[in-house]
Design a protein around this motif. Sequence first.
Motif, PDB file in Angstrom:
ATOM      1  N   PHE A 433       0.861  -1.183   0.000  1.00  0.00           N
ATOM      2  CA  PHE A 433       0.000   0.000   0.000  1.00  0.00           C
ATOM      3  C   PHE A 433       0.891   1.224   0.000  1.00  0.00           C
ATOM      4  CE2 PHE A 433      -2.730   3.131   2.221  1.00  0.00           C
ATOM      5  CZ  PHE A 433      -3.935   2.965   1.563  1.00  0.00           C
ATOM      6  N   ASP A 434       1.131   1.790  -1.176  1.00  0.00           N
ATOM      7  CA  ASP A 434       2.015   2.945  -1.323  1.00  0.00           C
ATOM      8  C   ASP A 434       1.192   4.164  -1.720  1.00  0.00           C
ATOM      9  OD1 ASP A 434       4.283   1.439  -0.761  1.00  0.00           O
ATOM     10  OD2 ASP A 434       4.544   0.862  -2.857  1.00  0.00           O
ATOM     11  N   THR A 435       1.000   5.086  -0.781  1.00  0.00           N
ATOM     12  CA  THR A 435       0.216   6.288  -1.071  1.00  0.00           C
ATOM     13  C   THR A 435       1.083   7.432  -1.574  1.00  0.00           C
ATOM     14  OG1 THR A 435       0.415   7.214   1.165  1.00  0.00           O
ATOM     15  CG2 THR A 435      -1.353   5.629   0.780  1.00  0.00           C
ATOM     16  N   ARG A 436       2.388   7.249  -1.578  1.00  0.00           N
ATOM     17  CA  ARG A 436       3.285   8.310  -2.014  1.00  0.00           C
ATOM     18  C   ARG A 436       3.121   8.582  -3.507  1.00  0.00           C
ATOM     19  NH1 ARG A 436       8.933   6.004  -0.306  1.00  0.00           N
ATOM     20  NH2 ARG A 436       7.680   5.696   1.554  1.00  0.00           N
ATOM     21  N   HIS A 442      -1.603   6.063  -4.926  1.00  0.00           N
ATOM     22  CA  HIS A 442      -1.740   7.512  -5.084  1.00  0.00           C
ATOM     23  C   HIS A 442      -2.801   7.784  -6.140  1.00  0.00           C
ATOM     24  CE1 HIS A 442      -0.878  11.721  -6.002  1.00  0.00           C
ATOM     25  NE2 HIS A 442      -0.207  11.768  -4.862  1.00  0.00           N
ATOM     26  N   PRO A 443      -3.742   8.699  -5.895  1.00  0.00           N
ATOM     27  CA  PRO A 443      -4.838   8.897  -6.861  1.00  0.00           C
ATOM     28  C   PRO A 443      -4.384   9.315  -8.250  1.00  0.00           C
ATOM     29  CG  PRO A 443      -4.881  10.568  -5.117  1.00  0.00           C
ATOM     30  CD  PRO A 443      -3.911   9.527  -4.683  1.00  0.00           C
ATOM     31  N   LYS A 444      -3.231   9.987  -8.367  1.00  0.00           N
ATOM     32  CA  LYS A 444      -2.752  10.409  -9.683  1.00  0.00           C
ATOM     33  C   LYS A 444      -1.963   9.318 -10.398  1.00  0.00           C
ATOM     34  CE  LYS A 444      -2.742  15.391  -8.817  1.00  0.00           C
ATOM     35  NZ  LYS A 444      -1.940  16.639  -8.776  1.00  0.00           N
ATOM     36  N   LEU A 576      -2.434  14.308   2.851  1.00  0.00           N
ATOM     37  CA  LEU A 576      -1.030  14.046   3.148  1.00  0.00           C
ATOM     38  C   LEU A 576      -0.400  13.421   1.914  1.00  0.00           C
ATOM     39  CD1 LEU A 576       1.389  13.716   5.147  1.00  0.00           C
ATOM     40  CD2 LEU A 576       0.473  11.452   5.643  1.00  0.00           C
ATOM     41  N   GLU A 577       0.635  14.072   1.367  1.00  0.00           N
ATOM     42  CA  GLU A 577       1.295  13.558   0.164  1.00  0.00           C
ATOM     43  C   GLU A 577       2.784  13.381   0.429  1.00  0.00           C
ATOM     44  OE1 GLU A 577       0.285  14.313  -4.253  1.00  0.00           O
ATOM     45  OE2 GLU A 577       1.672  15.908  -3.672  1.00  0.00           O
ATOM     46  N   ILE A 578       3.257  12.161   0.265  1.00  0.00           N
ATOM     47  CA  ILE A 578       4.659  11.809   0.496  1.00  0.00           C
ATOM     48  C   ILE A 578       5.381  11.781  -0.850  1.00  0.00           C
ATOM     49  CG2 ILE A 578       6.201  10.009   1.374  1.00  0.00           C
ATOM     50  CD1 ILE A 578       3.888   9.183   3.248  1.00  0.00           C
ATOM     51  N   SER A 584      10.384  13.201   1.933  1.00  0.00           N
ATOM     52  CA  SER A 584       9.645  14.351   2.468  1.00  0.00           C
ATOM     53  C   SER A 584       8.146  14.132   2.291  1.00  0.00           C
ATOM     54  CB  SER A 584      10.072  15.642   1.755  1.00  0.00           C
ATOM     55  OG  SER A 584       9.711  15.596   0.389  1.00  0.00           O
ATOM     56  N   TYR A 585       7.390  15.008   2.949  1.00  0.00           N
ATOM     57  CA  TYR A 585       5.939  15.030   2.731  1.00  0.00           C
ATOM     58  C   TYR A 585       5.450  16.459   2.887  1.00  0.00           C
ATOM     59  CZ  TYR A 585       5.320  15.249   7.859  1.00  0.00           C
ATOM     60  OH  TYR A 585       5.358  15.631   9.184  1.00  0.00           O
ATOM     61  N   LYS A 586       4.233  16.688   2.404  1.00  0.00           N
ATOM     62  CA  LYS A 586       3.585  17.976   2.600  1.00  0.00           C
ATOM     63  C   LYS A 586       2.074  17.760   2.577  1.00  0.00           C
ATOM     64  CE  LYS A 586       4.085  19.124  -2.328  1.00  0.00           C
ATOM     65  NZ  LYS A 586       4.619  20.120  -3.287  1.00  0.00           N
TER      66      LYS A 586
END
Length: 628
Positions: A433-436, A442-444, A576-578, A584-586
């Motif tokens: 599960f990689d949301t980065r 990641h949705p994009k 939250l985007e890694i 890093s994240y922002k």
Amino acid sequence: MKNILTYIVYLIGIVGTLSSCEDVLDKKPLDLRTENDVWADVKLAQAYMNRIWYATNRTDFNYESWFGFYAGPLTPGSEVTSDNYYSRWNRGAPTVKSESGIVDVNANFGVFDNFGDLRNINIAIDHLTDPETRMRFGENIADDMLGQAYFAKGLIYSVRAKVFGGYPIIEKTLTAEDDLMLKRASLKETYDYAINLLELAIPLLNATTPAGRPNKGAALALLSETCINSAAYIKYEMLNGGNAVDVTLYYNKAIKAVEDLDALGLYSLEPQNSFAGMFSDYAYAASSASGEIILAQFTPPSIYRLSNDKQVELNCYLPTYYDDLLRDDIREKYNNKPYNGFILNGGWQSIAPNPKTIDESFYIIDIDGKARRWQDSQLFSRYIVINDGTYGLNEQAALDGIEDISQLMYGNRDKRFYATIAYDGCTYFNNRFDTRIDGNMHPKSFKTLSNAQGCLTGYLFKKCVPETQAWTTADYSGFHKICLRLSRAYLNVAEAYLMLNNEAKAKEFINKTRMEHGGLPVLTDETGDTLWKIYIDERNAELIMENDRYYTLMRYGIKNGAEGIDELNFGPMKQLEISADGKSYKYVDLLFESANNTFKFSRHRYLFPVPKAVTDRNPNYLPNNPRY
């Protein structure tokens, strides 16, 4: 008045929950049952009680439970409207979050004048106090059913009091000959009535009835929470010019109720290794294997499809993902096998965690062995540098061999975090599960941007999600909703002791859940505002998705003067985007529903108004609530 006169009092069948009554129910169609039929047979009478005992399976609002995630129609400030959640379209949550319409007394949030459930309960009380019925059923069975009726009525009044304040007290089954221009009791009278009903229920209810039906423990647990709500809202009334009341009695009652609950010797905190199973494993929870569940709503498999969200809710938590939806370059990055476990077709992702609240509620065990919020931690100070809104690993992290910010953020967290939240780098439905950025969730990373694909906030829920198959909307699922459990009762006691300024005893009860379920170190010298912050965070880590957060914040706000509540006044919510390299994240703007996830709170929110249409029909419901 129309509701009172036209409400049908014949038994409404509960599909799939009355297997023990099949021999009785086969006699003739349910719509031909008369009131006399019901109360002539103990099995039909219990079926009737199953329909009303805590107003679950509410046919007036798509079968939602008073205790469920959305909390039914009479709790407009329900869990989904709290700061825990991103939401798309669920139950008008965006409207309540942004406060549009709430200060308008023409709004009809909450269905104030719906008395049908109270009528059903009063009918049950009439029969269960009748000597002929009691002789027919036997004293023990009749007492237990009567206790269920008092429990249900106490629950309804406790819920309506925290929504509307004062409410009409209907003590008997009304007829056309009665004066139906009902009078509205005061807030204190309404809460006192709810408490009295629960106190009537306690000695009548069986202690060992399984968790699928109210028992003595359920009445004690509900009494504890009703008492802390009573004290808070009586204080709210005082803050708005009401008579001075010593609320110490209510806090002492809350504590005594849980002492009596413990004295039953029937419940114990769930071990840490089976904490997740309480919520995601229907068979485990329904088998009474858990020693912590006091009351739950169980719905067996093969009744509702996942597409029936108002009953099941599960599909609201799930995204949609499978290989062909991903961009070619993302699939290649995963050797054309981005999902090795279960895939999900048709998930809605209409509810997702709010990153800010998640990071604040689930503590990390720090360098010095203390537990803190991530951004308050020594780990954060030591290894993170903030540059123009980007949180990145610093030189010290490189020197200490820390190369991935997710491993730093999510290592050594509160154990409940791993049972509750799907996060970057974890396993979800047996998949990486990689949301980065450029990760498989990641949705994009998908060919088309969709509010159902990927992970919209950077987190998804694991709590209440059985990761056992590739669910589709056509699948049937057994499910359960936990209504009351021991940890919630313990936290009620902790709050009561905090309000009584007994911090030592408060820490004793916070430590019970914090240590057993969270695996966090014992509280020792924490005091004052720091202890209160820990308590609010602990309650959320323990009870998120159990319809607790909103009214916990209401009580906290009343304690602080009943004005603003920072937790419910922010926006818009962020994702939250890694970074792709994990350095890093922002926090970035939501890709969808940003306007509907912008929170605005004012003091009107503590109680909802009695709608003008209702007061026009019956001026006895005036004056309206304070600040309207």
